[in-house]
Design an enzyme around this catalytic site. Structure first.
Site, PDB file in Angstrom:
ATOM      1  CG  ASP A 192      -2.168   0.682   0.684  1.00 27.51           C
ATOM      2  OD1 ASP A 192      -2.540   1.271   0.407  1.00 27.51           O
ATOM      3  OD2 ASP A 192      -3.535   0.701   1.203  1.00 27.51           O
ATOM      4  CG  PHE A 204      -2.510  -0.323  -6.433  1.00 26.52           C
ATOM      5  CD1 PHE A 204      -3.342   0.709  -7.280  1.00 26.52           C
ATOM      6  CD2 PHE A 204      -2.907  -1.074  -5.351  1.00 26.52           C
ATOM      7  CE1 PHE A 204      -4.045   1.291  -7.050  1.00 26.52           C
ATOM      8  CE2 PHE A 204      -4.605  -0.136  -4.466  1.00 26.52           C
ATOM      9  CZ  PHE A 204      -4.290   0.877  -5.368  1.00 26.52           C
ATOM     10  CG  HIS A 249     -15.135  -1.040  -4.845  1.00 20.07           C
ATOM     11  ND1 HIS A 249     -16.005  -1.318  -3.958  1.00 20.07           N
ATOM     12  CD2 HIS A 249     -13.899  -0.792  -4.399  1.00 20.07           C
ATOM     13  CE1 HIS A 249     -15.834  -0.565  -3.113  1.00 20.07           C
ATOM     14  NE2 HIS A 249     -14.230  -0.615  -3.624  1.00 20.07           N
TER      15      HIS A 249
END
Length: 387
Positions: free
Chosen positions: A236, A268, A287
């Site tokens: 992250d 990412f 999403h």
């Protein structure tokens, strides 16, 4: 006491879908439509969360008068009473005597220590504001046809307030809002039963896992506790990894200090540095992004994967309210029994509201199965795959 099992959630979905559909058939249409509009429970819930009504009432299980509660939270007595009565209609708080209220199983979710309460806090405070400009964004020349992150209703609303920062930059600079958001993500996992996936995949046959966009460890932490043989890499952004370090040190220090879990900062959208692992897991990541960025994320995952790696995408899947007989396939997705809407109607309310939430926040979306397949068409290229 009933527990939040998969079977219970399925039964609740069926029940909610059936009674809402029946009500829409039997009640006068004016009544039903105005019920759509006359719903300020989100605003009252936000007051209860921010003033910490449930925390105060927990100290008074026999009940507390509105006078004393309002004094404890420094709010007006009559306005506090109106908020409590509105929420009590829905079973959230209970009036046990005139102007005396106690907690209920619903209001306990609003305690400041409850992760799902943080999820409600985030939605009732922030997302509601972005929803308020939805129509304006749909007719604005700059925003109406765009599917870029920078043209989300959130950006439109923030411009009206004189700010231009991205959602993630907003989180980065506001410690309280960031903490509420990440704890809310834990609450969302608890609410949707993400933990059931811990038992529904053959983790015993896996050695290494990359949790892509791991947050502070909402999924990987229970995974590490349940399957201590796994070597887990959490990816992250750097500021999130700092929070994750604190969370792991507090709640799962053995996994961290034994080297079973590695916390690696990365973006990412640029790269996935952990190469050749068995499983690449993306939970509620795609999403967050429009199709172009979602495809980029999957392409970067594909570059990192080895010949025998697999990618697990854990997201909601939307179904249409109409299913033409004999056309298409649901590929294992549940279909409601007739005469209900095939997607369970209001029983699937939460999923379709999350789809709108993603639109309001990030111009992204939940996807149908076909839409998910479209963004997953990332070809294998051995020259790009690391060894």
């Amino acid at each position: 006491m009933a527990t939040d099992t998969l079977a219970l959630r399925k039964a609740t979905r069926l029940l909610e879908g059936a009674y809402h559909q029946l009500s829409a058939i039997l009640a006068p249409p004016q009544h039903t439509v105005m019920n759509f509009v006359f719903d300020y429970n989100w605003a009252c819930t936000n007051v209860a969360l921010r003033a910490r009504f449930a925390d105060v009432l927990e100290q008074h299980p026999e009940g507390l008068s509105v006078d004393k509660l309002a004094e404890a939270v420094d709010l007006d007595k009559s306005k506090t009473a109106r908020v409590l009565r509105a929420l009590s209609l829905m079973g959230c708080f209970k009036e046990v005597e005139r102007d005396v209220f106690t907690n209920t199983r619903l209001s306990l979710i609003l305690k400041s220590t409850n992760n799902t309460g943080c999820y409600a806090h985030f939605h009732s405070r922030d997302v509601s504001k972005y929803a308020g400009v939805l129509y304006e964004t749909m007719i604005d020349q700059e925003f109406s046809r765009s599917h870029e992150v920078e043209k989300a209703p959130r950006v439109f609303a923030c411009r009206k307030d004189g700010t231009e920062e991205s959602f993630w930059d907003m989180m980065k600079k506001d410690d309280e809002r960031r903490d509420i958001f990440h704890r809310g993500m834990l609450g969302y996992s608890e609410m949707t039963g993400t933990s059931t996936f811990l038992r529904q995949y053959h983790w015993d046959n896996v050695s290494s896992v990359v949790d892509v966009g791991s947050g502070i460890g909402a999924f990987s932490m229970p995974l590490a506790k349940m399957f201590p043989h796994l070597r887990i890499t959490n990816h992250d952004l750097p500021e999130i990894i700092v929070q994750a370090q604190n969370a792991w040190e507090k709640d799962a220090p053995d996994a961290l200090f034994d080297g079973r879990v590695e916390l690696v900062p990365n973006n990412f959208l640029e790269d996935i540095p952990a190469a050749g692992k068995d499983v690449y897991y993306l939970r509620h990541i795609l999403h967050d992004w429009p199709d172009a960025e979602a495809t980029t994320i999957l392409r970067n995952v594909r570059k990192a994967m080895g010949p025998n790696s697999v990618v697990l995408i854990h997201d909601c899947v939307l179904l249409h309210t109409f299913q033409e007989p004999g056309v298409g396939t649901t590929e294992g997705l549940s279909i409601a029994p007739e005469p209900m809407l095939p997607n369970f109607g209001a029983g699937s309310h939460g999923v379709y509201q999350i789809d709108l939430t993603m639109w309001f926040l990030l111009n992204s979306k939940e996807r149908t199965l076909d839409e998910m397949k479209n963004i997953a068409q990332v070809p294998y290229n051995s020259s790009l795959t690391r060894r």
